[in-house]
Design an enzyme around this catalytic site. Sequence first.
Site, PDB file in Angstrom:
ATOM      1  N   SER A  39      41.712   5.701  -8.880  1.00  0.00           N
ATOM      2  CA  SER A  39      41.844   6.304  -7.555  1.00  0.00           C
ATOM      3  C   SER A  39      42.371   7.726  -7.591  1.00  0.00           C
ATOM      4  O   SER A  39      42.206   8.460  -6.631  1.00  0.00           O
ATOM      5  CB  SER A  39      42.751   5.457  -6.670  1.00  0.00           C
ATOM      6  OG  SER A  39      42.051   4.320  -6.236  1.00  0.00           O
ATOM      7  N   SER A  51      43.848   5.822  -0.056  1.00  0.00           N
ATOM      8  CA  SER A  51      42.981   5.809  -1.236  1.00  0.00           C
ATOM      9  C   SER A  51      41.637   5.174  -0.898  1.00  0.00           C
ATOM     10  O   SER A  51      41.173   4.242  -1.554  1.00  0.00           O
ATOM     11  CB  SER A  51      43.655   5.070  -2.404  1.00  0.00           C
ATOM     12  OG  SER A  51      43.024   5.383  -3.609  1.00  0.00           O
ATOM     13  N   LYS A  88      40.195  10.707  -6.705  1.00  0.00           N
ATOM     14  CA  LYS A  88      39.997  11.195  -5.343  1.00  0.00           C
ATOM     15  C   LYS A  88      40.636  12.551  -5.087  1.00  0.00           C
ATOM     16  O   LYS A  88      40.261  13.251  -4.151  1.00  0.00           O
ATOM     17  CB  LYS A  88      40.503  10.160  -4.341  1.00  0.00           C
ATOM     18  CG  LYS A  88      39.700   8.868  -4.359  1.00  0.00           C
ATOM     19  CD  LYS A  88      40.265   7.860  -3.375  1.00  0.00           C
ATOM     20  CE  LYS A  88      39.506   6.558  -3.425  1.00  0.00           C
ATOM     21  NZ  LYS A  88      39.931   5.708  -4.559  1.00  0.00           N
TER      22      LYS A  88
END
Length: 193
Positions: free
Chosen positions: A1, A56, A4
């Site tokens: 994540s 997220s 991102k």
Amino acid sequence: SITKVMTAIVAIDNAQDGTTVSVSEKAAAIGESSANLAEGDILDFDAALKALLVPSGNDAAQALAETVGAQMIEADPTLGEDPVAAFVSVMNKKASEIGCENTVYENPHGLDDGEYAGNLHSTAADQAKVARYALTYDAIRNIVAGGSTTIAVQRDGKKTNIELETTDELLEMYDYAIGIKTGTTDLAGPSFM
């Protein structure tokens, strides 16, 4: 994540003024960490960034890559025909530009198993470079320091509010924390930048 964070950088660098983000069926169905976006939702660019970074949101990552990737192809047809592939290509170029030496992105959300299994990887040193670079963006800095929030989307022609709960518990524990991003997959384990 933590992928991102680069998704946010590339989206900010390449989105046209006034960009609105549409949520496709694929984006809405991506699963795992989610901003609870639904197919057909339309949100402004800032709301999409919050949906990406605060909870997220894999759904927001995919929607941003599809939307901004299409704009990038329109501006430069040599990027190919697949908006997400074009977007990810620029993520890798940006990583190289900021000095990452062992980072490969293969998607905008960071999932790394099942249909997303592949060679995506990075190092702590490279992610420190990404984090340092990301904090030069006021939009990213403000979002990741802000904690949980609410965004508005257009859903079925009506304004709908979506509560976004931060994954960064450190924000509530330490007054000087400014994010940036948490992440975990079975392969990568827990991570924080």
